[in-house]
Structure formats: C-alpha cells, structure tokens
Design a protein around this motif. Sequence first.
Motif, PDB file in Angstrom:
ATOM      1  N   PRO A 248       0.821  -1.214   0.000  1.00  0.00           N
ATOM      2  CA  PRO A 248       0.000   0.000   0.000  1.00  0.00           C
ATOM      3  C   PRO A 248       0.855   1.263   0.000  1.00  0.00           C
ATOM      4  O   PRO A 248       2.034   1.247   0.381  1.00  0.00           O
ATOM      5  N   ALA A 249       0.252   2.355  -0.429  1.00  0.00           N
ATOM      6  CA  ALA A 249       0.837   3.680  -0.250  1.00  0.00           C
ATOM      7  C   ALA A 249       0.301   4.212   1.072  1.00  0.00           C
ATOM      8  O   ALA A 249      -0.914   4.175   1.312  1.00  0.00           O
ATOM      9  N   TRP A 250       1.191   4.701   1.942  1.00  0.00           N
ATOM     10  CA  TRP A 250       0.787   5.082   3.292  1.00  0.00           C
ATOM     11  C   TRP A 250       0.847   6.588   3.503  1.00  0.00           C
ATOM     12  O   TRP A 250       1.699   7.266   2.939  1.00  0.00           O
ATOM     13  N   GLU A 251      -0.047   7.052   4.353  1.00  0.00           N
ATOM     14  CA  GLU A 251      -0.017   8.454   4.789  1.00  0.00           C
ATOM     15  C   GLU A 251      -0.210   8.512   6.298  1.00  0.00           C
ATOM     16  O   GLU A 251      -1.126   7.889   6.840  1.00  0.00           O
ATOM     17  N   ARG A 252       0.664   9.251   6.964  1.00  0.00           N
ATOM     18  CA  ARG A 252       0.616   9.355   8.427  1.00  0.00           C
ATOM     19  C   ARG A 252      -0.540  10.248   8.858  1.00  0.00           C
ATOM     20  O   ARG A 252      -0.679  11.373   8.392  1.00  0.00           O
ATOM     21  N   LEU A 253      -1.371   9.731   9.767  1.00  0.00           N
ATOM     22  CA  LEU A 253      -2.489  10.503  10.304  1.00  0.00           C
ATOM     23  C   LEU A 253      -2.202  11.040  11.697  1.00  0.00           C
ATOM     24  O   LEU A 253      -2.683  12.106  12.084  1.00  0.00           O
ATOM     25  N   ALA A 254      -1.437  10.266  12.457  1.00  0.00           N
ATOM     26  CA  ALA A 254      -1.056  10.623  13.826  1.00  0.00           C
ATOM     27  C   ALA A 254       0.163   9.779  14.164  1.00  0.00           C
ATOM     28  O   ALA A 254       0.474   8.819  13.442  1.00  0.00           O
ATOM     29  N   PRO A 255       0.885  10.119  15.236  1.00  0.00           N
ATOM     30  CA  PRO A 255       2.035   9.291  15.606  1.00  0.00           C
ATOM     31  C   PRO A 255       1.647   7.820  15.762  1.00  0.00           C
ATOM     32  O   PRO A 255       0.778   7.471  16.555  1.00  0.00           O
ATOM     33  N   GLY A 256       2.252   6.976  14.946  1.00  0.00           N
ATOM     34  CA  GLY A 256       1.977   5.545  15.010  1.00  0.00           C
ATOM     35  C   GLY A 256       0.708   5.103  14.319  1.00  0.00           C
ATOM     36  O   GLY A 256       0.322   3.935  14.406  1.00  0.00           O
ATOM     37  N   VAL A 257       0.045   6.007  13.585  1.00  0.00           N
ATOM     38  CA  VAL A 257      -1.202   5.665  12.894  1.00  0.00           C
ATOM     39  C   VAL A 257      -1.093   6.106  11.439  1.00  0.00           C
ATOM     40  O   VAL A 257      -0.788   7.271  11.155  1.00  0.00           O
ATOM     41  N   PHE A 258      -1.383   5.175  10.507  1.00  0.00           N
ATOM     42  CA  PHE A 258      -1.232   5.459   9.081  1.00  0.00           C
ATOM     43  C   PHE A 258      -2.460   4.985   8.314  1.00  0.00           C
ATOM     44  O   PHE A 258      -3.038   3.936   8.627  1.00  0.00           O
ATOM     45  N   LEU A 259      -2.842   5.765   7.314  1.00  0.00           N
ATOM     46  CA  LEU A 259      -3.890   5.360   6.381  1.00  0.00           C
ATOM     47  C   LEU A 259      -3.211   4.852   5.126  1.00  0.00           C
ATOM     48  O   LEU A 259      -2.319   5.501   4.581  1.00  0.00           O
ATOM     49  N   GLY A 260      -3.650   3.687   4.657  1.00  0.00           N
ATOM     50  CA  GLY A 260      -3.046   3.089   3.477  1.00  0.00           C
ATOM     51  C   GLY A 260      -4.032   2.948   2.337  1.00  0.00           C
ATOM     52  O   GLY A 260      -5.240   2.815   2.549  1.00  0.00           O
ATOM     53  N   TYR A 261      -3.500   2.981   1.129  1.00  0.00           N
ATOM     54  CA  TYR A 261      -4.303   2.765  -0.081  1.00  0.00           C
ATOM     55  C   TYR A 261      -3.617   1.700  -0.917  1.00  0.00           C
ATOM     56  O   TYR A 261      -2.432   1.813  -1.240  1.00  0.00           O
ATOM     57  N   ARG A 262      -4.379   0.649  -1.236  1.00  0.00           N
ATOM     58  CA  ARG A 262      -3.807  -0.433  -2.045  1.00  0.00           C
ATOM     59  C   ARG A 262      -4.610  -0.585  -3.330  1.00  0.00           C
ATOM     60  O   ARG A 262      -5.836  -0.704  -3.306  1.00  0.00           O
ATOM     61  N   LYS A 263      -3.871  -0.608  -4.433  1.00  0.00           N
ATOM     62  CA  LYS A 263      -4.483  -0.702  -5.752  1.00  0.00           C
ATOM     63  C   LYS A 263      -4.134  -2.057  -6.365  1.00  0.00           C
ATOM     64  O   LYS A 263      -2.967  -2.374  -6.579  1.00  0.00           O
ATOM     65  N   SER A 264      -5.172  -2.837  -6.628  1.00  0.00           N
ATOM     66  CA  SER A 264      -4.990  -4.137  -7.273  1.00  0.00           C
ATOM     67  C   SER A 264      -5.837  -4.166  -8.540  1.00  0.00           C
ATOM     68  O   SER A 264      -6.661  -3.276  -8.762  1.00  0.00           O
TER      69      SER A 264
END
Length: 216
Positions: A20-36
């Motif tokens: 996935p491509a990740w983006e940090r939302l908060a310390p230790g928390v990430f939102l990911g996007y995966r393209k299949s």
Amino acid sequence: MTSKIDTPAKRNKLPIAKKPAWERLAPGVFLGYRKSPEARKWLVRYHDPDAPKGASNPYKMQVFANADDAHVDEEALSFKHASVEALKLAEAASVPSAKGAHPLTVRRAVEEYIAVRNARERKNKGRVDIRSDADTRLSRNVLSDVDLCDTKLKDTTRERLLEWLDNVPLQGRDEEAACRGLQSGTTARRGKVCEVPSSDMEGRDFQCSHREKRRA
C-alpha cells in the motif's frame, strides 16, 4: 509532505502494487491505499500498544473499506472519511495518539448528537430498538450528503449550509405546516418564499408557489 492518495485523480496515477501507499495521520497511525487489478482498498496501520517491547513488527494492519475511485460501490469512502474511520479503529485499539486526532467533521458532530438523542429516547421509553426523531431526520437529510459530512466543522461556511438547505426536500406535512404558520401570507423557508392567499389558509387543500429569494 504532499499527499499521494487524497484524491481519486492522484490515486489513479499510482501503479498496481501489493504494497500500500501510506499516509501518516497521527504518531503511530497510518492510512493506506492499495491498488490491485480487482479493487481499490483503504487500510489502517497502527502501533499495537500490546506488542512486546522490541518486537520486530509492533504494528497491526487492517483492510476496512473500498476507496471512492471510479467504478466502485456506493458505500466506498473518500480520503477524508477513510481518515476518520482509520483513526476511530486505532482509537478503539487503545492507540493513545489516535484519541482526539481525528478532525471534528460535520459527520462526527451529527453522529455524536444522534447517539445522545437515541440514548435519551431509549431511556425514556425503556426500549433499545427505537430511533429518535433526530436520528431519522438527520440521517435522511444530513448524513446523506457525503461532501458536507466530510467537511471539517471549522471549515463549514454559511454559504455551504445554505446550499445544503436549499436541497433538503420538503415533506408533505412539513410543507403544509410551513404554510399554515404564515401570519402575513409570506415566509422564508430554506431560502425560498412560500406564498399562500390568506383566504386559502383555513382550508386543507391549498397549493404553495415558491420563488427563489437571496438571503441577506
């Protein structure tokens, strides 16, 4: 740092990949996007507070929704909505940094208000299977507007609220009640003017004509 996943246009440029491509939302928390080839998914990754000290992989990861790219189902989430949901999942897992990190959006404010009203209604009536009138009306007229709901409360403008209000459909009884409340023959309703001849206000079978009126 510029986001690579905050709009469908940007995500369309990403290659199909297992990671996935990740983006940090908060310390230790990430939102990911995966393209299949088959799907476009949102993921959350957060630091596991119960992970042993020195663990090689102290993170937990979870797929939780479809992304609102083209050709996906109606329940797919936008980046803003996915960010909120990812932080909620991390907060539910007792990740300290997630608490209070998700922005106060219109959706969050409305849902928290609905929860309070439902709890009060259920307590008063001694039942757990009922919804308050606020739940019914706000779910239908506010939570159905995804764009408005994903807006941060501090970014919500008067003009945006008036635009939303103009698109809220009047139900039959609501329209009649609005008209019957007239004292002078005209009143403002949702940015429109409702005109009813005073001679018709006593009868049930009257018709209302609306014209646009700019609000001062």
